[in-house]
Design a protein around this motif. Structure first.
Motif, PDB file in Angstrom:
ATOM      1  N   SER A 174       6.174  80.160  60.125  1.00 54.56           N
ATOM      2  CA  SER A 174       6.335  79.899  58.698  1.00 54.56           C
ATOM      3  C   SER A 174       6.391  78.396  58.422  1.00 54.56           C
ATOM      4  CB  SER A 174       7.610  80.563  58.182  1.00 54.56           C
ATOM      5  OG  SER A 174       7.928  80.092  56.873  1.00 54.56           O
ATOM      6  N   THR A 175       5.829  78.001  57.302  1.00 59.95           N
ATOM      7  CA  THR A 175       5.867  76.589  56.911  1.00 59.95           C
ATOM      8  C   THR A 175       7.304  76.104  56.709  1.00 59.95           C
ATOM      9  OG1 THR A 175       5.512  77.359  54.633  1.00 59.95           O
ATOM     10  CG2 THR A 175       3.577  76.585  55.845  1.00 59.95           C
ATOM     11  N   HIS A 197      12.248  83.411  57.573  1.00 57.59           N
ATOM     12  CA  HIS A 197      11.124  83.006  56.721  1.00 57.59           C
ATOM     13  C   HIS A 197       9.797  83.537  57.265  1.00 57.59           C
ATOM     14  CE1 HIS A 197      13.654  80.214  54.420  1.00 57.59           C
ATOM     15  NE2 HIS A 197      14.212  79.903  55.579  1.00 57.59           N
ATOM     16  N   SER A 198       9.007  84.106  56.358  1.00 60.68           N
ATOM     17  CA  SER A 198       7.664  84.560  56.731  1.00 60.68           C
ATOM     18  C   SER A 198       6.581  83.898  55.886  1.00 60.68           C
ATOM     19  CB  SER A 198       7.555  86.090  56.576  1.00 60.68           C
ATOM     20  OG  SER A 198       7.779  86.456  55.223  1.00 60.68           O
ATOM     21  N   GLU A 199       6.989  83.175  54.844  1.00 62.81           N
ATOM     22  CA  GLU A 199       5.993  82.531  53.993  1.00 62.81           C
ATOM     23  C   GLU A 199       5.217  81.480  54.786  1.00 62.81           C
ATOM     24  OE1 GLU A 199       9.931  80.317  53.332  1.00 62.81           O
ATOM     25  OE2 GLU A 199       9.238  82.375  53.676  1.00 62.81           O
ATOM     26  N   GLY A 200       3.911  81.475  54.598  1.00 65.25           N
ATOM     27  CA  GLY A 200       3.088  80.511  55.326  1.00 65.25           C
ATOM     28  C   GLY A 200       2.699  80.956  56.724  1.00 65.25           C
ATOM     29  N   TYR A 207       0.001  82.889  58.451  1.00 70.21           N
ATOM     30  CA  TYR A 207      -1.315  83.344  57.996  1.00 70.21           C
ATOM     31  C   TYR A 207      -1.980  84.340  58.942  1.00 70.21           C
ATOM     32  CZ  TYR A 207      -0.821  79.460  54.753  1.00 70.21           C
ATOM     33  OH  TYR A 207      -0.358  78.610  53.780  1.00 70.21           O
ATOM     34  N   GLN A 228       2.116  87.824  61.755  1.00 67.98           N
ATOM     35  CA  GLN A 228       2.814  88.572  60.710  1.00 67.98           C
ATOM     36  C   GLN A 228       3.356  89.887  61.263  1.00 67.98           C
ATOM     37  OE1 GLN A 228      -0.312  88.960  57.827  1.00 67.98           O
ATOM     38  NE2 GLN A 228       0.067  86.960  56.892  1.00 67.98           N
ATOM     39  N   TRP A 287      -7.363  78.880  54.475  1.00 70.57           N
ATOM     40  CA  TRP A 287      -6.130  79.398  53.920  1.00 70.57           C
ATOM     41  C   TRP A 287      -5.402  78.286  53.168  1.00 70.57           C
ATOM     42  CZ3 TRP A 287      -5.076  84.552  55.263  1.00 70.57           C
ATOM     43  CH2 TRP A 287      -5.826  85.064  56.311  1.00 70.57           C
ATOM     44  N   SER A 288      -4.353  78.664  52.471  1.00 73.41           N
ATOM     45  CA  SER A 288      -3.416  77.766  51.799  1.00 73.41           C
ATOM     46  C   SER A 288      -4.098  77.001  50.661  1.00 73.41           C
ATOM     47  CB  SER A 288      -2.790  76.775  52.790  1.00 73.41           C
ATOM     48  OG  SER A 288      -3.688  75.734  53.107  1.00 73.41           O
TER      49      SER A 288
END
Length: 381
Positions: free
Chosen positions: A143-144, A159-162, A164, A169, A315-316
């Motif tokens: 995660s970021t 945290h799992s955001e970021g 990809y 995941q 991505w992103s």
């Protein structure tokens, strides 16, 4: 000391080494989940897999019980009575199996990696509670939110955001399930390796894993992308020996261990090593390298051709590819000091990624035909 252990992944790369080390370090009987039409075929698959890496001993056969099933099916495809019988026969579980694919999205990996782990937890919860030794991955910290930060073994994966990659995941969700089970009373130990490389002694390696494909593909292409990477690869024999040992220590229950390499090698230093060994190698920008790979893959086979979607997809908000997103300034610093302390007093040590280790690997890859051999390379190796 468990008398019987349920093991997933015995027909995989890490699973082969883990089974062999557990057979050496314990006296247990191993119930090995395997996809096969019948028991003899299941045993043959396990034997062939261990044999491929020089691990098989005939004395193993009497202590291996193939369990015919599939990680991707509810109760592994077993009838209720068979599932309950299995749960009553085993004392501990080692769950090392996972579907690893660099192109699949989360949806394509959920059944095996997430729901399969759920079934393993279900098995561990039937009859008496059984210790679960779960092989996760350091990529659960992709995660970021963790970028540039030091991550300790005991840090939660909140945290799992970021994240990809579908594989990362799926492993993040699976580990969260394991942690929920731990919080509800299941005895759990978690092991987080990085990319796993070959045996540091024999060089035995799965030549179709990502690191091997990158090495083979770049050598065939004659070029490497200029990326800020550290080759944090852990020899499979270190990972398997560490897991086998730590799983037998009562104080390991409830803990997580980081099995990353304390002495990685920078990608650019690896490029210099290849050049020094006689491989014609140009360092170019990622976009130039990607274009060369795309052109060559249209003309002839390159080991990296199946991974083109992985290298191409953006991505992103910055519209970067995963290799660009996962450079050093975007990655966490995985701390493994607690793991190294837990291994003190043993002979288990992680070989540094240096010239000696690379020579061992290249000798194996050349011997098995995964890499071509030329006079120049013979002289330098």
């Amino acid at each position: 000391q468990p008398k019987s252990i349920f093991l997933t992944g015995s027909t995989g790369f890490l699973g082969a080494f883990l089974l062999a080390d557990l057979l050496h370090q314990t006296q247990a009987i191993f119930y090995c989940l395997v996809r096969a039409a019948d028991v003899p075929q299941g045993l043959n698959r396990i034997q062939q897999n261990l044999g491929n890496y020089g691990l098989w001993k005939d004395t193993f056969q009497a202590r291996i019980v193939p369990v015919l099933g599939d990680l991707a099916r509810p109760q592994f495809g077993l009838y209720d009575d068979a599932f309950q019988d299995l749960a009553s026969q085993i004392d501990a579980i080692h769950h090392s199996a996972a579907l690893l694919n660099w192109v699949y999205p989360y949806a394509g990996l959920k059944i095996s990696n997430v729901l399969g782990t759920q079934e393993v937890i279900r098995l561990a919860s039937q009859h008496t509670l059984k210790p679960l030794h779960y092989v996760s991955t350091v990529t659960v910290f992709e995660s970021t939110a963790y970028a540039g930060k030091q991550v300790m073994e005991f840090d939660p994966i909140n945290h799992s955001e970021g994240i990809y990659m579908g594989y990362s995941q799926s492993k993040w969700v699976a580990e969260k399930l394991v942690m929920i089970a731990r919080d509800q009373g299941l005895p759990v130990t978690i092991y987080r390796p990085p990319l796993i490389s070959g045996d540091s002694q024999t060089g035995a390696w799965n030549s179709d894993d990502f690191t091997c494909l990158m090495i083979r593909g770049c050598i065939q292409l004659g070029s490497m992308p200029d990326l800020d990477y550290r080759m944090d690869i852990a020899p499979v024999n270190y990972v398997s020996q560490a897991i086998a040992h730590l799983s037998q220590q009562p104080e390991s229950l409830g803990q997580a261990f980081h099995l990353n390499n304390p002495q990685p090698l920078h990608w650019r230093q690896f490029a210099e090593w290849l050049q020094d060994k006689g491989y014609p190698m140009q360092i170019c920008s990622y976009q130039d390298w990607l274009e060369r790979l795309r052109v060559q893959s249209a003309i002839e086979d390159n080991p990296l051709a199946p991974l083109l979607p992985f290298f191409l997809k953006r991505w992103s908000t910055e519209q970067l590819t995963i290799p660009q997103l996962y450079q050093q300034d975007q990655k966490p610093q995985i701390d493994c000091r607690a793991t190294l302390k837990a291994l003190e007093g043993t002979t288990i040590a992680c070989a540094p990624v240096d010239s000696a280790l690379l020579k061992t690997y290249f000798a194996y890859l050349i011997q098995t035909g995964a890499l071509m051999q030329t006079d120049a390379h013979i002289l330098h190796l």
